[in-house]
Enzyme design. Structure first.
Site, mmCIF file in Angstrom:
data_model
loop_
_atom_site.group_PDB
_atom_site.id
_atom_site.type_symbol
_atom_site.label_atom_id
_atom_site.label_comp_id
_atom_site.label_asym_id
_atom_site.label_seq_id
_atom_site.Cartn_x
_atom_site.Cartn_y
_atom_site.Cartn_z
ATOM 1 N N LYS A 1 81.218 16.344 12.751
ATOM 2 C CA LYS A 1 81.667 16.692 14.260
ATOM 3 C C LYS A 1 81.083 18.029 14.665
ATOM 4 O O LYS A 1 81.043 18.794 13.992
ATOM 5 C CB LYS A 1 83.403 16.608 13.897
ATOM 6 C CG LYS A 1 83.879 15.335 13.708
ATOM 7 C CD LYS A 1 85.079 15.402 13.776
ATOM 8 C CE LYS A 1 85.642 13.990 13.163
ATOM 9 N NZ LYS A 1 86.095 13.112 14.267
ATOM 10 N N GLU B 1 97.634 12.543 12.731
ATOM 11 C CA GLU B 1 97.358 11.227 13.341
ATOM 12 C C GLU B 1 98.387 10.443 13.955
ATOM 13 O O GLU B 1 99.487 10.445 13.233
ATOM 14 C CB GLU B 1 96.664 10.399 12.335
ATOM 15 C CG GLU B 1 95.285 11.113 11.807
ATOM 16 C CD GLU B 1 94.263 9.971 10.835
ATOM 17 O OE1 GLU B 1 93.696 9.331 11.523
ATOM 18 O OE2 GLU B 1 94.664 9.935 9.779
ATOM 19 N N ASP C 1 92.778 10.398 0.870
ATOM 20 C CA ASP C 1 92.303 9.955 1.794
ATOM 21 C C ASP C 1 91.495 11.084 2.702
ATOM 22 O O ASP C 1 90.343 10.830 3.023
ATOM 23 C CB ASP C 1 93.167 9.052 2.761
ATOM 24 C CG ASP C 1 92.542 8.525 3.736
ATOM 25 O OD1 ASP C 1 91.197 7.977 3.671
ATOM 26 O OD2 ASP C 1 93.269 8.159 5.060
ATOM 27 N N HIS D 1 87.665 15.799 4.002
ATOM 28 C CA HIS D 1 87.836 16.374 5.423
ATOM 29 C C HIS D 1 88.514 17.866 5.274
ATOM 30 O O HIS D 1 87.924 18.633 5.961
ATOM 31 C CB HIS D 1 88.425 15.599 6.424
ATOM 32 C CG HIS D 1 87.862 14.234 6.438
ATOM 33 N ND1 HIS D 1 86.767 13.670 6.095
ATOM 34 C CD2 HIS D 1 88.760 12.961 6.872
ATOM 35 C CE1 HIS D 1 86.487 12.212 6.336
ATOM 36 N NE2 HIS D 1 87.528 11.824 6.745
ATOM 37 N N LYS E 1 99.985 10.388 8.742
ATOM 38 C CA LYS E 1 99.751 9.010 9.793
ATOM 39 C C LYS E 1 100.938 8.896 10.396
ATOM 40 O O LYS E 1 102.257 9.403 9.910
ATOM 41 C CB LYS E 1 99.810 7.993 8.696
ATOM 42 C CG LYS E 1 98.304 8.005 8.069
ATOM 43 C CD LYS E 1 97.206 7.434 8.538
ATOM 44 C CE LYS E 1 96.042 7.148 7.939
ATOM 45 N NZ LYS E 1 94.655 7.078 8.636
HETATM 46 C C1 BG6 Z 1 89.137 8.599 7.258
HETATM 47 C C2 BG6 Z 1 90.525 8.231 6.942
HETATM 48 O O1 BG6 Z 1 88.099 9.015 6.544
HETATM 49 O O2 BG6 Z 1 89.230 9.630 8.393
HETATM 50 C C3 BG6 Z 1 91.156 7.711 7.878
HETATM 51 O O3 BG6 Z 1 89.931 7.139 5.885
HETATM 52 C C4 BG6 Z 1 91.434 8.538 9.058
HETATM 53 O O4 BG6 Z 1 92.552 7.342 7.423
HETATM 54 C C5 BG6 Z 1 90.025 9.072 9.473
HETATM 55 O O5 BG6 Z 1 92.268 7.841 10.013
HETATM 56 C C6 BG6 Z 1 90.365 10.077 10.464
HETATM 57 O O6 BG6 Z 1 88.951 10.572 11.140
HETATM 58 P P1 BG6 Z 1 88.953 10.977 12.752
HETATM 59 O O7 BG6 Z 1 87.502 11.116 12.950
HETATM 60 O O8 BG6 Z 1 89.544 9.838 13.499
HETATM 61 O O9 BG6 Z 1 89.542 12.152 12.939
#
Ligand code: BG6
Length: 468
Positions: A188, A222, A241, A246, A329
């Protein structure tokens, strides 16, 4: 001239449809690849036309000419990952396609599968001589031409033990230079900007430590739920996850020492040092109401869909600075951001001292940019108000920043590993996650569309003003 054959293992999956095929389309469109072929492999009986058609809706404003090109260079191979004998046929198939399109043999194998298949696929690729190990001792220059690189999708394992096993297996068979452990957040734009902003501006380094920084928030919120991924999600949950990968990757970029150079080896060295020194302090976990009624989710599931964590880094620079991580989520909004809170200054005013300090906020998604919040005087009064020095990425560079997967696939083509995760980073992250997971936490329920469980206040004994 950039040329490669993309081989997606797990081509019928969600990732291939939503992200990988659109990213290859963009590489063609943006002329980042001159010659290519795409081979989708999967155990499912299907054909390439269906795979591509399913992916088309994830490409906005697709152009017919480019789409046709993608179609003309794409193929499907039915492959049971566990049937060793099938790999010989697969090898022949790849060779034939390369010959047909006059490709020189550069290959990207993308393992878009669950981590439990990584070892088996890797072994079969090696044993059937589909990918050979770089021989760095004898001909390091030549071993890059043609090259074979293997990309492993996240999650890389499900705990420290499994990650170590995968690392051991792939390291035995291939050279680390061929291995690309992906974390799409590193592709990103604003995440790859963190190190550049920190180390090319004089103003940050003197303040970047526990003398001047009060706390740091990393938020990955999210709006979406688990989107039909019950089988995967219920086994992993929010911490495995998105925190293990991340969020800890963002944290390591924010906290790392200055690397000798902004190059893969040095960046990964300093990131790994941070991940090694992470200490887990506390967690508040939650689950949205209705989660246990989702498809493929255990009706008695205790899997967290929300996590707020307090971490610290045990080194001189960061001792005592809390790193607050929050993810979930089905929350009220989609936002990934980092908020660096500076300490308050001694107030010299007789009245109207500022109620909060300065913040540097990095906005990663959906909007891109960063801003510095300063205190300033409101006209005609002596009141202080927070004002923003704002860098809006799309205002300056337009709205069409390349998507993470396009950037990352391009990095694989170039052989740039700085945006990929090294084996030690992965293992330190899992070690931390294991130390969180060994505790039994209460799972608080929260409403869909809310900010998460209200018990989040119990995370620390001082009040945290969450910035998103
Ligand atoms: C993914 C997860 O790695 O990243 C997902 O498995 C999540 O659950 C996603 O929704 C979020 O990524 P982004 O780029 O949409 O923020």
């Amino acid at each position: 001239m950039n040329q490669a054959t993309f081989i997606i293992l797990g081509a019928t999956g969600d990732l291939s449809k939503r992200k990988l095929i659109p990213a290859i389309y963009k590489l063609i469109k943006h002329k980042k690849i001159d010659r290519f072929a795409l081979i989708g492999a999967s155990i499912k009986k299907t054909d390439i036309k269906t795979i591509l058609e399913n992916s088309k809706k994830f490409i906005s404003n697709s152009e017919e000419k480019i789409w046709k090109k993608l179609e003309n260079y794409s193929y499907f191979f039915e492959l049971d990952f566990y049937k060793s004998e099938k790999y010989q046929e697969f090898k022949k198939f790849i060779k034939e396609i390369e010959k047909r399109h006059k490709l020189k043999g550069n290959k990207i194998f993308y393992l878009a599968t669950l981590p439990e298949h990584f070892k088996e696929i890797t072994k079969n690729l090696y044993e059937n001589k589909i990918v050979t190990k770089y021989d760095h001792k004898n001909n390091c220059k030549d071993c890059n031409h043609p090259w074979s690189r293997i990309v492993y999708e996240k999650p890389f394992g499900h705990d420290l033990k499994s990650a170590k096993e995968i690392n051991k297996c792939i390291r035995k068979l291939f050279h680390e230079k061929q291995i690309y452990r992906i974390d799409h957040y590193l592709g990103k734009e604003l995440v790859s900007n963190i190190a550049l902003v920190r180390f090319t501006n004089r103003i940050f380094e003197p303040l970047w430590n526990n003398k001047h920084i009060d706390s740091i928030q990393i938020i990955l919120s999210e709006k979406i739920g688990i989107e039909g991924r019950g089988k995967f999600y219920d086994k992993y949950g929010a911490i495995k996850d998105v925190v293990q990968n991340h969020m800890l990757q963002i944290l390591s970029l924010i906290a790392m020492e200055q690397p000798k150079k902004l190059e893969a080896k040095y960046i990964r060295d300093v990131k790994a040092k941070i991940l090694k020194k992470l200490i887990f302090k506390n967690a508040i976990l939650g689950q949205y109401k209705g989660y246990t009624e989702e498809k493929n989710v255990n009706p008695k599931s205790k899997t967290e869909t929300f996590a707020a964590l307090k971490l610290e880094i045990n080194n001189k620079r960061w001792k005592g600075v809390p790193f607050y991580l929050k993810t979930g989520k089905n929350l009220d909004k989609k936002e990934t951001s980092v908020h660096i809170k500076f300490k308050m200054v001694k107030c010299l005013l007789t009245q109207g001292c500022p109620s909060d300090s300065n913040y540097l906020t990095i906005k990663i998604t959906p909007s891109n940019g960063f801003y510095l919040e300063l205190n300033s005087k409101e006209p005609q009064t002596n009141n202080l108000i927070p004002v923003e020095m704002n860098f809006c990425h799309s205002c300056l560079f337009g709205p069409n920043t390349p998507e993470a997967y396009e950037n990352l696939l391009f990095d694989v083509i170039k052989g740039d590993q700085s945006t990929f995760v090294r084996s030690d980073e992965i293992e330190y992250s899992w070690k931390l996650i294991d130390s969180i997971k060994k505790n039994k936490y209460k799972i608080y329920k929260y409403e869909k569309g809310s900010k998460g469980p209200k018990e989040i206040n119990l995370l620390d004994n001082k009040i945290i003003r969450w910035r998103a």
